[in-house]
Scaffold this motif. Structure first.
Motif, PDB file in Angstrom:
ATOM      1  N   ALA A   1       0.829  -1.217   0.000  1.00  9.18           N
ATOM      2  CA  ALA A   1       0.000   0.000   0.000  1.00  9.18           C
ATOM      3  C   ALA A   1       0.861   1.265   0.000  1.00  9.18           C
ATOM      4  O   ALA A   1       0.348   2.362  -0.199  1.00  9.18           O
ATOM      5  CB  ALA A   1      -0.921  -0.004   1.216  1.00  9.18           C
TER       6      ALA A   1
ATOM      7  N   HIS B   1       0.177   6.695   5.984  1.00 10.58           N
ATOM      8  CA  HIS B   1      -1.057   6.992   5.259  1.00 10.58           C
ATOM      9  C   HIS B   1      -2.132   7.521   6.215  1.00 10.58           C
ATOM     10  O   HIS B   1      -2.747   8.549   5.986  1.00 10.58           O
ATOM     11  CB  HIS B   1      -1.611   5.724   4.595  1.00 10.58           C
ATOM     12  CG  HIS B   1      -1.090   5.462   3.213  1.00 10.58           C
ATOM     13  ND1 HIS B   1      -0.983   6.434   2.250  1.00 10.58           N
ATOM     14  CD2 HIS B   1      -0.679   4.311   2.619  1.00 10.58           C
ATOM     15  CE1 HIS B   1      -0.511   5.891   1.118  1.00 10.58           C
ATOM     16  NE2 HIS B   1      -0.304   4.610   1.328  1.00 10.58           N
ATOM     17  N   GLY B   2      -2.373   6.757   7.293  1.00 10.32           N
ATOM     18  CA  GLY B   2      -3.527   6.980   8.163  1.00 10.32           C
ATOM     19  C   GLY B   2      -3.544   8.322   8.865  1.00 10.32           C
ATOM     20  O   GLY B   2      -4.604   8.903   9.085  1.00 10.32           O
TER      21      GLY B   2
ATOM     22  N   SER C   1      -4.402   9.025  -2.151  1.00 12.45           N
ATOM     23  CA  SER C   1      -3.890   7.667  -1.908  1.00 12.45           C
ATOM     24  C   SER C   1      -4.033   7.292  -0.429  1.00 12.45           C
ATOM     25  O   SER C   1      -4.329   6.144  -0.103  1.00 12.45           O
ATOM     26  CB  SER C   1      -2.426   7.575  -2.329  1.00 12.45           C
ATOM     27  OG  SER C   1      -1.635   8.486  -1.592  1.00 12.45           O
TER      28      SER C   1
ATOM     29  N   TRP D   1      -6.212   8.630   1.928  1.00 11.11           N
ATOM     30  CA  TRP D   1      -7.608   8.473   2.364  1.00 11.11           C
ATOM     31  C   TRP D   1      -8.147   7.124   1.904  1.00 11.11           C
ATOM     32  O   TRP D   1      -8.796   6.419   2.676  1.00 11.11           O
ATOM     33  CB  TRP D   1      -8.492   9.621   1.846  1.00 11.11           C
ATOM     34  CG  TRP D   1      -8.410  10.804   2.769  1.00 11.11           C
ATOM     35  CD1 TRP D   1      -7.624  11.903   2.614  1.00 11.11           C
ATOM     36  CD2 TRP D   1      -9.108  10.981   4.023  1.00 11.11           C
ATOM     37  NE1 TRP D   1      -7.781  12.759   3.689  1.00 11.11           N
ATOM     38  CE2 TRP D   1      -8.687  12.232   4.562  1.00 11.11           C
ATOM     39  CE3 TRP D   1     -10.038  10.220   4.737  1.00 11.11           C
ATOM     40  CZ2 TRP D   1      -9.174  12.732   5.779  1.00 11.11           C
ATOM     41  CZ3 TRP D   1     -10.518  10.722   5.949  1.00 11.11           C
ATOM     42  CH2 TRP D   1     -10.083  11.955   6.458  1.00 11.11           C
ATOM     43  N   VAL D   2      -7.854   6.746   0.653  1.00 12.00           N
ATOM     44  CA  VAL D   2      -8.304   5.433   0.162  1.00 12.00           C
ATOM     45  C   VAL D   2      -7.685   4.330   1.018  1.00 12.00           C
ATOM     46  O   VAL D   2      -8.385   3.428   1.494  1.00 12.00           O
ATOM     47  CB  VAL D   2      -7.940   5.250  -1.337  1.00 12.00           C
ATOM     48  CG1 VAL D   2      -8.282   3.838  -1.808  1.00 12.00           C
ATOM     49  CG2 VAL D   2      -8.648   6.287  -2.203  1.00 12.00           C
ATOM     50  N   SER D   3      -6.382   4.420   1.269  1.00 10.18           N
ATOM     51  CA  SER D   3      -5.707   3.400   2.083  1.00 10.18           C
ATOM     52  C   SER D   3      -6.294   3.316   3.482  1.00 10.18           C
ATOM     53  O   SER D   3      -6.594   2.226   3.968  1.00 10.18           O
ATOM     54  CB  SER D   3      -4.216   3.711   2.218  1.00 10.18           C
ATOM     55  OG  SER D   3      -3.593   3.635   0.974  1.00 10.18           O
TER      56      SER D   3
ATOM     57  N   PHE E   1      -9.564   1.559   3.538  1.00 10.10           N
ATOM     58  CA  PHE E   1      -9.470   0.112   3.321  1.00 10.10           C
ATOM     59  C   PHE E   1      -8.672  -0.607   4.411  1.00 10.10           C
ATOM     60  O   PHE E   1      -8.915  -1.784   4.651  1.00 10.10           O
ATOM     61  CB  PHE E   1      -8.969  -0.195   1.902  1.00 10.10           C
ATOM     62  CG  PHE E   1     -10.057  -0.013   0.880  1.00 10.10           C
ATOM     63  CD1 PHE E   1     -10.988  -1.029   0.651  1.00 10.10           C
ATOM     64  CD2 PHE E   1     -10.206   1.182   0.194  1.00 10.10           C
ATOM     65  CE1 PHE E   1     -12.024  -0.859  -0.250  1.00 10.10           C
ATOM     66  CE2 PHE E   1     -11.245   1.365  -0.716  1.00 10.10           C
ATOM     67  CZ  PHE E   1     -12.160   0.341  -0.947  1.00 10.10           C
ATOM     68  N   PHE E   2      -7.750   0.090   5.102  1.00  6.96           N
ATOM     69  CA  PHE E   2      -7.105  -0.513   6.284  1.00  6.96           C
ATOM     70  C   PHE E   2      -8.199  -0.926   7.266  1.00  6.96           C
ATOM     71  O   PHE E   2      -8.200  -2.033   7.802  1.00  6.96           O
ATOM     72  CB  PHE E   2      -6.221   0.489   7.051  1.00  6.96           C
ATOM     73  CG  PHE E   2      -4.935   0.903   6.390  1.00  6.96           C
ATOM     74  CD1 PHE E   2      -4.368   0.157   5.371  1.00  6.96           C
ATOM     75  CD2 PHE E   2      -4.270   2.055   6.822  1.00  6.96           C
ATOM     76  CE1 PHE E   2      -3.168   0.551   4.786  1.00  6.96           C
ATOM     77  CE2 PHE E   2      -3.066   2.451   6.252  1.00  6.96           C
ATOM     78  CZ  PHE E   2      -2.521   1.700   5.230  1.00  6.96           C
TER      79      PHE E   2
END
Lengths: 191, 178
Positions: free
Chosen positions: B135, B142-143, B153, B155-157, B160-161
């Motif tokens: 990812a 990311h978070g 990228s 927010w999507v990750s 889905f996390f």
């Protein structure tokens, strides 16, 4: 031939201050993660079981606070954003794989470092070894994944304001407002 | 009575105080170091450095390690700092765990076998480590750091996390636990 008389740090990197700042920020980050309870399996898995909303409360209040300052400093020209390039393959498939591991392990890479400091032995012996091994498996398979699944549905290093073609603050203000409302909702329903 | 000293020895703070603190830390990290707070690449570097030790430097030739560079950098120091900071907070608040192999929530569903918990943690770690590099980031990179920059990228990750994590946690505790 290496000259052993020369101290290696004189040749390599004359300025080590960035590393000390990294260490200092890490100490503060780890201190805060522990104070928030995020170094504990029970708290993290409690979030994933939707019985304990501590993790989301920490993350969302960090994101709202961070966003305001980061976009302010960007508008002043003090900093540049550091946006990761994305794709459906990476950020949907990869993130789902991460999520599965997250629930099985009960820690993530940042919080496991905190859990190790907190003394949890399953984090040191099991989890950390597993994460290192998992990233190594990725490194070994990277050449095969690189131009395949990781490129699927590539959308590059865009931000929400650029995607929506709006001024930065036209995205920041609604995003922060939504996060604050969501947090108030968590509290009002007793989560 | 709450004094300044007792705030630091409290085992838990409000999640909002902690979150705001992490948000302020992200300002400093960008301003002083020009970098977002992130951790998972450090685990990948550790794997590459271990492979280098075992094989006498073969890992350096792998394209992925060429990309992330196998050196002890800023983020490596950050991760070391996280261990130290959590240790410091735990010890001054009397929360340092000694000899704890099995978290209580896990024990409540699966018993107190240390071996079982370590095997499961190892397996989860492998999947998590692979997924984090797949990812391109984790819950911190990311978070928190990516989402606060409004990166698509990230927010999507992050979404889905949690989708992957919530489904899996429910399967583990409500299906496999019986």
């Amino acid at each position: 031939m290496k000259n052993k008389n020369i101290e290696p740090h004189i040749k390599e990197d004359p300025d080590r201050r960035p590393l000390f700042f990294g260490l200092g920020f890490g100490i503060l980050f780890g201190f805060l993660l522990h104070k928030g309870g995020a170094t504990k399996y029970d708290v993290i898995v409690g979030q994933l079981l939707l019985t304990d909303f501590t993790v989301l409360k920490i993350m969302l209040s960090a994101v709202a606070t961070g966003m305001i300052g980061i976009y302010f400093m960007k508008s002043m020209g003090w900093i540049k954003l550091s946006i990761k390039s994305g794709s459906v393959g990476k950020n949907v498939i990869g993130a789902l794989i991460f999520g599965v591991g997250f629930a099985i392990l009960g820690y993530c890479p940042g919080t496991i470092a905190g859990a190790i400091g907190n003394g949890y032995l399953d984090a040191i012996v099991g989890g950390m070894a597993g994460i290192v091994l998992g990233t190594w498996i990725f490194a070994v398979t990277y050449s095969k994944l690189k131009n395949g699944i990781l490129k699927k549905g590539d959308f590059g290093d865009i931000t929400l304001p650029r995607l929506l073609k709006v001024n930065d603050w036209a995205a920041v203000v609604p995003a922060v407002t939504l996060i604050v409302l969501l947090l108030f909702w968590f509290e009002s329903v007793g989560l | 009575m709450e004094t300044i000293a007792s705030v630091f020895t409290d085992a838990r703070w409000s999640p909002y105080a902690v979150g705001i603190g992490i948000g302020l830390l992200s300002w400093l990290s960008f301003l002083i170091s020009g970098k977002p707070i992130a951790t998972s690449t450090t685990f990948a570097r550790a794997g590459g450095l271990i492979e280098n030790l075992i094989t006498g430097g073969k890992a350096k030739r792998r394209p992925y390690y060429k990309k992330i560079k196998l050196n002890l950098n800023w983020q490596w120091m950050l991760v070391m700092g996280v261990v130290a900071g959590a240790f410091l907070s735990a010890i001054i608040s009397g929360d340092l765990q000694v000899g704890v192999w099995v978290p209580s929530l896990w024990a409540s569903a699966f018993g107190d076998s240390a071996i079982l918990r370590v095997i499961v943690a190892l397996t989860g770690g492998v999947i998590l480590g692979f997924g984090a590099r797949f990812a391109g980031g984790c819950t911190s990179g990311h978070g928190i750091s990516g989402t606060l920059q409004l990166a698509v990228s990230s927010w999507v990750s992050a979404i889905f996390f949690f989708i992957g994590g919530i489904i899996t946690a429910h399967l583990i505790f409500h299906v496999f636990a019986y």
